[in-house]
Design an enzyme around this catalytic site. Structure first.
Site, PDB file in Angstrom:
ATOM      1  N   SER A 164     -48.410 -20.070  28.056  1.00  0.00           N
ATOM      2  CA  SER A 164     -49.170 -21.398  27.468  1.00  0.00           C
ATOM      3  C   SER A 164     -48.105 -22.412  27.343  1.00  0.00           C
ATOM      4  O   SER A 164     -47.355 -22.231  26.401  1.00  0.00           O
ATOM      5  CB  SER A 164     -49.868 -20.870  26.356  1.00  0.00           C
ATOM      6  OG  SER A 164     -50.686 -22.137  25.885  1.00  0.00           O
ATOM      7  N   MET A 208     -57.807 -29.451  24.648  1.00  0.00           N
ATOM      8  CA  MET A 208     -58.442 -29.567  23.469  1.00  0.00           C
ATOM      9  C   MET A 208     -59.016 -31.000  23.251  1.00  0.00           C
ATOM     10  O   MET A 208     -58.092 -32.108  23.487  1.00  0.00           O
ATOM     11  CB  MET A 208     -57.688 -29.111  22.338  1.00  0.00           C
ATOM     12  CG  MET A 208     -57.135 -27.769  22.511  1.00  0.00           C
ATOM     13  SD  MET A 208     -56.174 -27.120  21.058  1.00  0.00           S
ATOM     14  CE  MET A 208     -55.355 -25.809  21.613  1.00  0.00           C
ATOM     15  N   MET A 250     -61.040 -25.968  25.990  1.00  0.00           N
ATOM     16  CA  MET A 250     -61.666 -25.985  24.430  1.00  0.00           C
ATOM     17  C   MET A 250     -62.306 -27.253  24.195  1.00  0.00           C
ATOM     18  O   MET A 250     -61.736 -28.046  23.334  1.00  0.00           O
ATOM     19  CB  MET A 250     -60.356 -25.392  23.464  1.00  0.00           C
ATOM     20  CG  MET A 250     -60.369 -24.096  23.663  1.00  0.00           C
ATOM     21  SD  MET A 250     -58.313 -23.811  23.002  1.00  0.00           S
ATOM     22  CE  MET A 250     -57.453 -24.286  24.361  1.00  0.00           C
TER      23      MET A 250
HETATM   24  C1  DX5 Z   1     -55.055 -21.448  21.330  1.00  0.00           C
HETATM   25  C2  DX5 Z   1     -54.578 -21.394  22.589  1.00  0.00           C
HETATM   26  C3  DX5 Z   1     -53.527 -20.528  23.197  1.00  0.00           C
HETATM   27  C4  DX5 Z   1     -52.443 -20.695  22.586  1.00  0.00           C
HETATM   28  C5  DX5 Z   1     -51.528 -19.186  22.352  1.00  0.00           C
HETATM   29  O1  DX5 Z   1     -56.116 -22.243  21.229  1.00  0.00           O
HETATM   30  O2  DX5 Z   1     -55.797 -21.023  23.442  1.00  0.00           O
HETATM   31  O3  DX5 Z   1     -53.622 -20.253  24.607  1.00  0.00           O
HETATM   32  O4  DX5 Z   1     -51.314 -21.237  23.481  1.00  0.00           O
HETATM   33  O5  DX5 Z   1     -50.742 -19.454  21.813  1.00  0.00           O
HETATM   34  P1  DX5 Z   1     -49.944 -18.090  21.247  1.00  0.00           P
HETATM   35  O6  DX5 Z   1     -49.465 -17.126  22.243  1.00  0.00           O
HETATM   36  O7  DX5 Z   1     -48.523 -18.752  20.572  1.00  0.00           O
HETATM   37  O8  DX5 Z   1     -50.639 -17.425  20.188  1.00  0.00           O
HETATM   38 ZN    ZN Z   2     -55.277 -21.044  25.825  1.00  0.00          ZN
END
Ligand code: DX5
Ligand code: ZN
Length: 226
Positions: free
Chosen positions: A9, A36, A67
């Protein structure tokens, strides 16, 4: 048997150097892009113009995780732009099947995501309209949070339906995946593992991807290394 898929990510990457950050994880199956809107979640990240630039900068298929409110309006352009998979949230629309249809018509795979407290049962009968199911294992909005293991029952439920041939679907998990949690997710039947801080917080992100893939394969009943 297929191999585990790892989707780093870029939420945890350096946003001023995204082309380099994509290169740093060469070999990853997908690159996960968290969009987001500061409405559906209390954070703001990036949108279509940056996705369009990223598509020119990398050959890794983009896994866009929207999101956002009103995905019916905003999701199809990500598919038109060339994203490989476009996932939106079940909680953000009254008509997820229509949104999936529009994403597919625009040329991408369609994904449905559910937050940790959203049950899977009400959505089981529409999953045949989707290519991926993204089970959130943290509250969406921020990287670096702790893994919520109780969501794994949802992955198990859908895995059973895939294994019995009732569904064809990639089961994906997102949030808190690292070397300590990836095995539990793999045991539960996950196919694709999103990891932000565990990959981009590592001194060698590509090595972190390989390590996660290796651990997932060792723990998974249905995945193996190629
Ligand atoms: C959070 C995102 C994730 C985030 C995960 O809302 O959807 O994709 O980047 O990050 P880690 O792996 O650090 O939990
Ligand atoms: Zn994500």
């Amino acid at each position: 048997m297929p191999a585990p898929m790892i989707a780093p990510s870029i939420l945890s990457a350096d946003f001023a150097r995204l082309a380099d950050e994509a290169r740093a994880v060469e070999g990853a199956e997908w690159l996960h892009v968290d969009v987001m809107d500061a409405h559906f979640v209390p954070n703001l990240t990036l949108g279509l113009p940056i996705v369009q630039s990223l598509l020119k900068a990398t050959d890794i298929p983009l896994d866009c995780h929207l999101m956002i409110d009103n995905p019916g309006r905003w999701a199809p352009p990500y598919a038109e732009a060339g994203a490989y998979n476009v996932t939106f949230h079940a909680e953000a629309t009254d008509d997820p099947v229509a949104v999936a249809r529009d994403i597919r018509a625009a040329g991408a795979k369609a994904g449905l995501s559910i937050k940790p407290n959203t049950p899977i049962e009400p959505y089981l009968e529409i999953l045949q309209n989707f290519d991926t199911l993204l089970v959130m294992s943290v509250e969406p909005g921020f990287g670096g949070q702790s893994f919520i293991a109780s969501v794994l029952d949802k992955a198990r439920t859908v895995r059973r339906l895939v294994d019995s041939g009732e569904l064809r679907l990639i089961v994906e998990i997102d949030g808190g995946i690292n070397e300590d949690t990836v095995e539990a997710a793999a045991e539960a039947g996950v196919d694709c593992f999103v990891a932000g801080s565990a990959v981009y917080g590592a001194s060698d992100p590509a090595a972190a991807v390989r390590a996660l893939r290796q651990k997932a394969a060792a723990a998974s009943p249905h995945l193996t290394l190629a």
